[in-house]
Design an enzyme around this catalytic site. Sequence first.
Site, PDB file in Angstrom:
ATOM      1  N   GLY A  46       0.832  -1.198   0.000  1.00 43.90           N
ATOM      2  CA  GLY A  46       0.000   0.000   0.000  1.00 43.90           C
ATOM      3  C   GLY A  46       0.865   1.245   0.000  1.00 43.90           C
ATOM      4  O   GLY A  46       1.988   1.225   0.519  1.00 43.90           O
ATOM      5  N   GLN A  51       3.236   9.900   0.865  1.00 43.79           N
ATOM      6  CA  GLN A  51       4.506   9.194   1.108  1.00 43.79           C
ATOM      7  C   GLN A  51       5.535   9.477   0.020  1.00 43.79           C
ATOM      8  O   GLN A  51       6.719   9.226   0.210  1.00 43.79           O
ATOM      9  CB  GLN A  51       4.271   7.682   1.231  1.00 43.79           C
ATOM     10  CG  GLN A  51       3.476   7.311   2.484  1.00 43.79           C
ATOM     11  CD  GLN A  51       3.244   5.815   2.567  1.00 43.79           C
ATOM     12  OE1 GLN A  51       2.270   5.316   2.044  1.00 43.79           O
ATOM     13  NE2 GLN A  51       4.147   5.096   3.215  1.00 43.79           N
ATOM     14  N   CYS A  94       5.465  -0.140   7.560  1.00 38.38           N
ATOM     15  CA  CYS A  94       5.126   0.994   6.694  1.00 38.38           C
ATOM     16  C   CYS A  94       6.365   1.365   5.898  1.00 38.38           C
ATOM     17  O   CYS A  94       7.468   1.401   6.446  1.00 38.38           O
ATOM     18  CB  CYS A  94       4.687   2.170   7.561  1.00 38.38           C
ATOM     19  SG  CYS A  94       4.289   3.649   6.626  1.00 38.38           S
ATOM     20  N   LEU A  95       6.186   1.650   4.617  1.00 39.31           N
ATOM     21  CA  LEU A  95       7.331   2.018   3.790  1.00 39.31           C
ATOM     22  C   LEU A  95       7.985   3.314   4.279  1.00 39.31           C
ATOM     23  O   LEU A  95       9.151   3.555   4.017  1.00 39.31           O
ATOM     24  CB  LEU A  95       6.903   2.168   2.322  1.00 39.31           C
ATOM     25  CG  LEU A  95       6.445   0.875   1.639  1.00 39.31           C
ATOM     26  CD1 LEU A  95       5.922   1.163   0.240  1.00 39.31           C
ATOM     27  CD2 LEU A  95       7.572  -0.141   1.579  1.00 39.31           C
ATOM     28  N   HIS A 136      -4.921   1.876   7.490  1.00 41.78           N
ATOM     29  CA  HIS A 136      -3.526   2.328   7.620  1.00 41.78           C
ATOM     30  C   HIS A 136      -3.241   3.426   6.584  1.00 41.78           C
ATOM     31  O   HIS A 136      -2.696   4.481   6.905  1.00 41.78           O
ATOM     32  CB  HIS A 136      -2.585   1.130   7.431  1.00 41.78           C
ATOM     33  CG  HIS A 136      -1.121   1.474   7.393  1.00 41.78           C
ATOM     34  ND1 HIS A 136      -0.220   0.994   8.307  1.00 41.78           N
ATOM     35  CD2 HIS A 136      -0.399   2.246   6.534  1.00 41.78           C
ATOM     36  CE1 HIS A 136       0.987   1.467   8.019  1.00 41.78           C
ATOM     37  NE2 HIS A 136       0.911   2.231   6.940  1.00 41.78           N
ATOM     38  N   GLU A 137      -3.643   3.173   5.330  1.00 40.88           N
ATOM     39  CA  GLU A 137      -3.375   4.148   4.261  1.00 40.88           C
ATOM     40  C   GLU A 137      -4.197   5.417   4.459  1.00 40.88           C
ATOM     41  O   GLU A 137      -3.709   6.520   4.208  1.00 40.88           O
ATOM     42  CB  GLU A 137      -3.650   3.547   2.884  1.00 40.88           C
ATOM     43  CG  GLU A 137      -2.782   2.352   2.507  1.00 40.88           C
ATOM     44  CD  GLU A 137      -1.294   2.608   2.670  1.00 40.88           C
ATOM     45  OE1 GLU A 137      -0.849   3.744   2.445  1.00 40.88           O
ATOM     46  OE2 GLU A 137      -0.575   1.669   3.039  1.00 40.88           O
ATOM     47  N   HIS A 140      -2.624   7.887   6.668  1.00 43.35           N
ATOM     48  CA  HIS A 140      -1.597   8.719   6.021  1.00 43.35           C
ATOM     49  C   HIS A 140      -2.204  10.021   5.501  1.00 43.35           C
ATOM     50  O   HIS A 140      -1.559  11.067   5.518  1.00 43.35           O
ATOM     51  CB  HIS A 140      -0.951   7.979   4.845  1.00 43.35           C
ATOM     52  CG  HIS A 140       0.132   7.018   5.237  1.00 43.35           C
ATOM     53  ND1 HIS A 140       1.282   7.404   5.877  1.00 43.35           N
ATOM     54  CD2 HIS A 140       0.245   5.676   5.073  1.00 43.35           C
ATOM     55  CE1 HIS A 140       2.057   6.335   6.087  1.00 43.35           C
ATOM     56  NE2 HIS A 140       1.443   5.273   5.607  1.00 43.35           N
TER      57      HIS A 140
HETATM   58 ZN    ZN Z   1       2.234   3.361   5.739  1.00 40.01          ZN
END
Ligand code: ZN
Length: 174
Positions: A46, A51, A94-95, A136-137, A140
Amino acid sequence: MALRQILTEPNSILRQKSLPVDLVDENIQSLMDDMLETMYGAPGIGLAAIQIGIPKRVIVLDIDQKEGKKNPIFLVNPEIIQKSKNLSTYEEGCLSVPGQFAEIDRPDKCNIKYLDYYGVKKEINAEGMLATCIQHEMDHLEGILFIDYLSKLKKTMIVKKLSKQKKALERIVV
Ligand code: ZN
């Protein structure tokens, strides 16, 4: 399509609130293409536009990458219509928080409405891992990271580690 750089914590851009998309046009589609390529390249399941430094309410997801088959989902301006009271727990990463994982409780089902890749109104009744990933996304988009749900002590430790990693990387680059 192009690979974009993924921002990592600590970074004040990740804390910005993302703005709604007015129109799903070619620019937004090309943003989604780049996000998808960047997400697959990371690799991740995701990615939210913030991000890669773009404060727009755009998310790409693919939780079903089996045997090289891709099954991407594009969410523009997602809104939660309903969340379940029951919680489920997943170990999240998370990235933007590389190498760190923690168990997070979230509603195990959620019902969302959004615009798809073509700007068409859609709804998803998500459960299990998909419900967790969507939430989660969507966090962000509000400038929230999963580490914000941890104790202050744990969160501080993680942010310190990430800051050190960043400095070490900078040294190598120079
Ligand atoms: Zn994330």
